[in-house]
Design an enzyme around this catalytic site. Structure first.
Site, PDB file in Angstrom:
ATOM      1  N   HIS A 273      -2.246  47.625  17.469  1.00 57.46           N
ATOM      2  CA  HIS A 273      -1.633  46.308  17.340  1.00 57.46           C
ATOM      3  C   HIS A 273      -2.178  45.510  16.152  1.00 57.46           C
ATOM      4  CE1 HIS A 273       0.617  42.864  18.929  1.00 57.46           C
ATOM      5  NE2 HIS A 273      -0.368  42.140  18.422  1.00 57.46           N
TER       6      HIS A 273
ATOM      7  N   CYS B 154       3.601  47.928  21.338  1.00 53.76           N
ATOM      8  CA  CYS B 154       2.437  48.677  21.841  1.00 53.76           C
ATOM      9  C   CYS B 154       2.886  49.614  22.953  1.00 53.76           C
ATOM     10  CB  CYS B 154       1.353  47.730  22.343  1.00 53.76           C
ATOM     11  SG  CYS B 154       0.337  46.992  21.043  1.00 53.76           S
TER      12      CYS B 154
ATOM     13  N   HIS C 137       5.895  45.316  11.899  1.00 51.59           N
ATOM     14  CA  HIS C 137       6.889  46.380  11.749  1.00 51.59           C
ATOM     15  C   HIS C 137       7.646  46.181  10.455  1.00 51.59           C
ATOM     16  CE1 HIS C 137       8.689  43.057  14.056  1.00 51.59           C
ATOM     17  NE2 HIS C 137       9.840  43.354  13.472  1.00 51.59           N
TER      18      HIS C 137
ATOM     19  N   ASN D  92       9.475  40.731   8.687  1.00 48.99           N
ATOM     20  CA  ASN D  92       9.553  39.313   9.024  1.00 48.99           C
ATOM     21  C   ASN D  92       8.193  38.839   9.515  1.00 48.99           C
ATOM     22  OD1 ASN D  92      12.345  39.226   8.436  1.00 48.99           O
ATOM     23  ND2 ASN D  92      12.837  40.017  10.469  1.00 48.99           N
TER      24      ASN D  92
ATOM     25  N   HIS E 219      11.179  47.009   8.730  1.00 43.28           N
ATOM     26  CA  HIS E 219      12.566  47.458   8.913  1.00 43.28           C
ATOM     27  C   HIS E 219      12.933  48.315   7.703  1.00 43.28           C
ATOM     28  CE1 HIS E 219      13.736  44.301  11.993  1.00 43.28           C
ATOM     29  NE2 HIS E 219      12.690  43.697  11.453  1.00 43.28           N
TER      30      HIS E 219
ATOM     31  N   THR F  93      10.587  38.276  15.739  1.00 40.43           N
ATOM     32  CA  THR F  93      10.760  38.134  17.191  1.00 40.43           C
ATOM     33  C   THR F  93       9.768  38.997  17.965  1.00 40.43           C
ATOM     34  OG1 THR F  93      12.479  39.839  17.232  1.00 40.43           O
ATOM     35  CG2 THR F  93      13.208  37.568  16.995  1.00 40.43           C
TER      36      THR F  93
ATOM     37  N   ASP G 200      15.958  51.209  15.498  1.00 39.33           N
ATOM     38  CA  ASP G 200      16.117  49.866  16.050  1.00 39.33           C
ATOM     39  C   ASP G 200      17.200  49.884  17.128  1.00 39.33           C
ATOM     40  OD1 ASP G 200      15.381  46.782  14.815  1.00 39.33           O
ATOM     41  OD2 ASP G 200      17.034  46.957  16.235  1.00 39.33           O
TER      42      ASP G 200
ATOM     43  N   GLY H 282      11.430  34.614  11.032  1.00 34.11           N
ATOM     44  CA  GLY H 282      12.357  35.233  11.991  1.00 34.11           C
ATOM     45  C   GLY H 282      11.769  36.410  12.739  1.00 34.11           C
TER      46      GLY H 282
ATOM     47  N   CYS I  36       2.832  43.652  24.833  1.00 31.31           N
ATOM     48  CA  CYS I  36       3.519  43.800  23.544  1.00 31.31           C
ATOM     49  C   CYS I  36       4.467  44.994  23.629  1.00 31.31           C
ATOM     50  CB  CYS I  36       2.494  43.994  22.431  1.00 31.31           C
ATOM     51  SG  CYS I  36       3.250  44.485  20.870  1.00 31.31           S
TER      52      CYS I  36
END
Ligand code: 5GP
Ligand code: ZN
Length: 112
Positions: A45, A6, A98, A85, A100, A93, A29, A91, A3
């Site tokens: 995680h 991680c 997380h 997301n 944003h 990915t 980002d 969406g 990950c």
């Protein structure tokens, strides 16, 4: 576990850190969608907000509590947007929870 977040939390992959405590990390980002675009993650995680439960809610609450601290550190005094997301249709990915944190300009009202 393979990950990427991680690995960032463990310091195995470098990131531009904005905030860190024992449970939470915030970093810029790599591909910013706004003048300020920071990701706020639990160091441990959790796959997504869809996986929140009684076991991990205290950790998730620490992540959420860090968001205003991160916003202040990033100079977002006139407001900002928080997005998370979830899964394929959402969406997502990177399959590590997380948030944003976006700002530094007047964001559009578009949500999709
Ligand atoms: P998602 O689409 O899963 O909600 O968001 C994943 C975000 O992680 C994307 O905005 C992407 O630019 C960012 N990202 C992916 N890999 C890395 C990385 O290695 N470092 C950083 N700083 N951001 C990343
Ligand atoms: Zn992870």
């Amino acid at each position: 576990m393979n990950c990427i977040f991680c690995k960032i939390a463990a310091g195995e992959i470098p990131s531009a850190k904005v905030y860190e405590d024992e449970s939470v990390l915030a970093f810029k980002d790599l591909n910013p969608a706004a003048p300020v675009h920071v990701l706020v993650i639990p160091k441990a995680h959790i796959e997504s907000l869809d996986c929140v439960n009684g076991e991990n809610i205290d950790l998730v609450s620490k992540v959420i509590s860090a968001i205003p601290v991160v916003a202040k550190a990033a100079g977002l005094e006139n407001g900002y947007r928080v997005i998370t997301n979830i899964g394929e249709d959402g969406g997502q990915t990177v399959k590590h929870l997380h948030f944003h944190v976006l700002g530094g300009t007047k964001l559009t009202e578009k949500l999709n």
